[in-house]
Design an enzyme around this catalytic site. Structure first.
Site, short mmCIF file in Angstrom:
data_model
loop_
_atom_site.label_atom_id
_atom_site.label_comp_id
_atom_site.label_asym_id
_atom_site.label_seq_id
_atom_site.Cartn_x
_atom_site.Cartn_y
_atom_site.Cartn_z
N CYS A 1 45.09 42.67 71.44
CA CYS A 1 43.81 42.27 70.83
C CYS A 1 43.47 43.04 69.56
O CYS A 1 42.84 42.49 68.66
CB CYS A 1 42.69 42.38 71.86
SG CYS A 1 42.87 41.12 73.14
N ASP B 1 37.41 45.58 73.05
CA ASP B 1 37.70 45.37 74.48
C ASP B 1 37.80 46.64 75.33
O ASP B 1 38.65 46.72 76.25
CB ASP B 1 39.00 44.56 74.64
CG ASP B 1 38.92 43.19 73.98
OD1 ASP B 1 37.84 42.84 73.46
OD2 ASP B 1 39.94 42.49 73.96
N LYS C 1 42.55 36.54 72.07
CA LYS C 1 42.96 37.91 71.75
C LYS C 1 42.33 38.37 70.44
O LYS C 1 41.92 39.51 70.32
CB LYS C 1 44.50 38.00 71.67
CG LYS C 1 45.22 37.53 72.95
CD LYS C 1 44.79 38.30 74.18
CE LYS C 1 45.52 37.83 75.42
NZ LYS C 1 44.90 38.35 76.66
N GLN D 1 55.35 47.96 54.23
CA GLN D 1 55.35 47.14 53.01
C GLN D 1 54.05 47.28 52.22
O GLN D 1 53.45 46.30 51.78
CB GLN D 1 55.58 45.65 53.37
CG GLN D 1 56.87 45.41 54.14
CD GLN D 1 56.99 43.99 54.60
OE1 GLN D 1 57.30 43.10 53.80
NE2 GLN D 1 56.72 43.77 55.87
N LYS E 1 34.65 37.14 73.41
CA LYS E 1 35.73 36.33 72.82
C LYS E 1 36.66 35.81 73.91
O LYS E 1 37.04 36.57 74.81
CB LYS E 1 36.52 37.16 71.80
CG LYS E 1 37.19 38.40 72.36
CD LYS E 1 37.80 39.21 71.22
CE LYS E 1 38.56 40.41 71.70
NZ LYS E 1 39.75 40.12 72.49
N VAL F 1 41.51 48.61 72.61
CA VAL F 1 42.73 48.29 73.36
C VAL F 1 42.94 46.77 73.39
O VAL F 1 41.98 46.02 73.29
CB VAL F 1 42.62 48.83 74.79
CG1 VAL F 1 42.50 50.34 74.77
CG2 VAL F 1 41.47 48.24 75.58
N THR F 2 44.18 46.36 73.60
CA THR F 2 45.37 47.17 73.48
C THR F 2 45.91 47.02 72.06
O THR F 2 45.71 45.98 71.42
CB THR F 2 46.47 46.75 74.49
OG1 THR F 2 46.85 45.40 74.25
CG2 THR F 2 45.99 46.90 75.91
N GLU G 1 36.78 40.75 75.86
CA GLU G 1 37.60 39.57 76.14
C GLU G 1 37.22 39.07 77.53
O GLU G 1 37.27 39.83 78.51
CB GLU G 1 39.09 39.90 76.11
CG GLU G 1 39.97 38.67 76.42
CD GLU G 1 41.47 38.98 76.46
OE1 GLU G 1 41.87 40.08 76.04
OE2 GLU G 1 42.21 38.10 76.92
#
Ligand code: C5J
Length: 229
Positions: free
Chosen positions: A164, A26, A134, A204, A131, A159-160, A74
């Site tokens: 997204c 995007d 997001k 993790q 798209k 971005v961002t 987007e």
């Protein structure tokens, strides 16, 4: 198999260029320039403009090594049939999706604001995914393109970070792709959200994926000369 290893967090990221896609999320006028969707929500777009040279440098390098490139945008259809009321009515923007702004109708396909910024214009052979959501996998043919190219690994920029980019990275991770986010090739209107997103992604034991600075990637690519913009 020509495996490249780069220094990343939480540990080294290994990939083969032939099976890795660079996905740039995007980098459109609507998010990066004044007068677009991002600005209509009250955001300072200059924060996003600052990463353009880095994204351009990595894109040029990736092109030089013959890597597969995907750009996303987007936006919605002109009749807004793919924009749910929940998205259309959310918040109190100065301009709503579909309203006419300085760069045409906000977040609508084919309008000036929909375009990828000129510094990153796609070239022949690169895939452009439009798209409505997001995440870049939702209601698009991205999965089919990646499968056709036997892609197993994804390098992300754009971005961002926490919207997204992170959504797409989570979608990709759930579909079995190993993903690396370029730390200085992504940005948010909220620096603290970017920092939190990077930390969540690599927590993790790389629960969503890896992060690394662009220098780690660029120094590991088989380039005969350093890439300049
Ligand atoms: C947003 C995006 N932030 N590309 N879109 O609404 O991250």
């Amino acid at each position: 198999m020509n495996t490249i290893h780069i220094h990343a967090q939480p540990f080294d990221f290994s990939f083969d260029i032939a099976h890795t896609a660079l996905i740039i999320i995007d980098m459109q006028r609507d998010f990066v320039e004044p007068g677009g969707f991002g600005a209509s929500l009250g955001n300072d777009v200059s924060l996003l403009q600052a990463i353009v040279p880095t994204v351009q440098r990595v894109l040029h390098a990736w092109r030089k090594v013959g890597g597969f490139v995907v750009h996303t945008r987007e936006a919605h259809k002109a009749d807004l049939s793919d924009c749910p009321p929940a998205k259309l009515n959310r918040g109190a923007p100065m301009l709503r999706i579909g309203d006419v702004g300085p760069m045409g109708r906000v977040l609508i396909r084919g309008e000036p604001g929909h375009a990828i910024i000129s510094e990153l214009t796609p070239i022949e052979g690169e895939v452009v995914i439009d798209k409505p959501g997001k995440g870049a996998f939702y209601a698009t043919a991205l999965r089919e393109y990646l499968e056709a190219m036997a892609i197993t690994h994804i390098i992300l920029m754009g971005v961002t970070t926490e919207v997204c980019v992170q959504t797409t990275m989570r979608e990709a991770n759930d579909r079995g792709y190993d993903c690396l986010l370029i730390e200085d090739g992504t940005e948010s209107y909220f620096p603290e959200f970017k920092a939190a997103a990077l930390a969540m992604i690599r927590a993790q034991g790389a629960i969503v994926g890896w992060t690394a600075p662009s220098a780690s990637l660029l120094s590991a690519l088989p380039l005969s000369q350093p890439v300049t913009n």
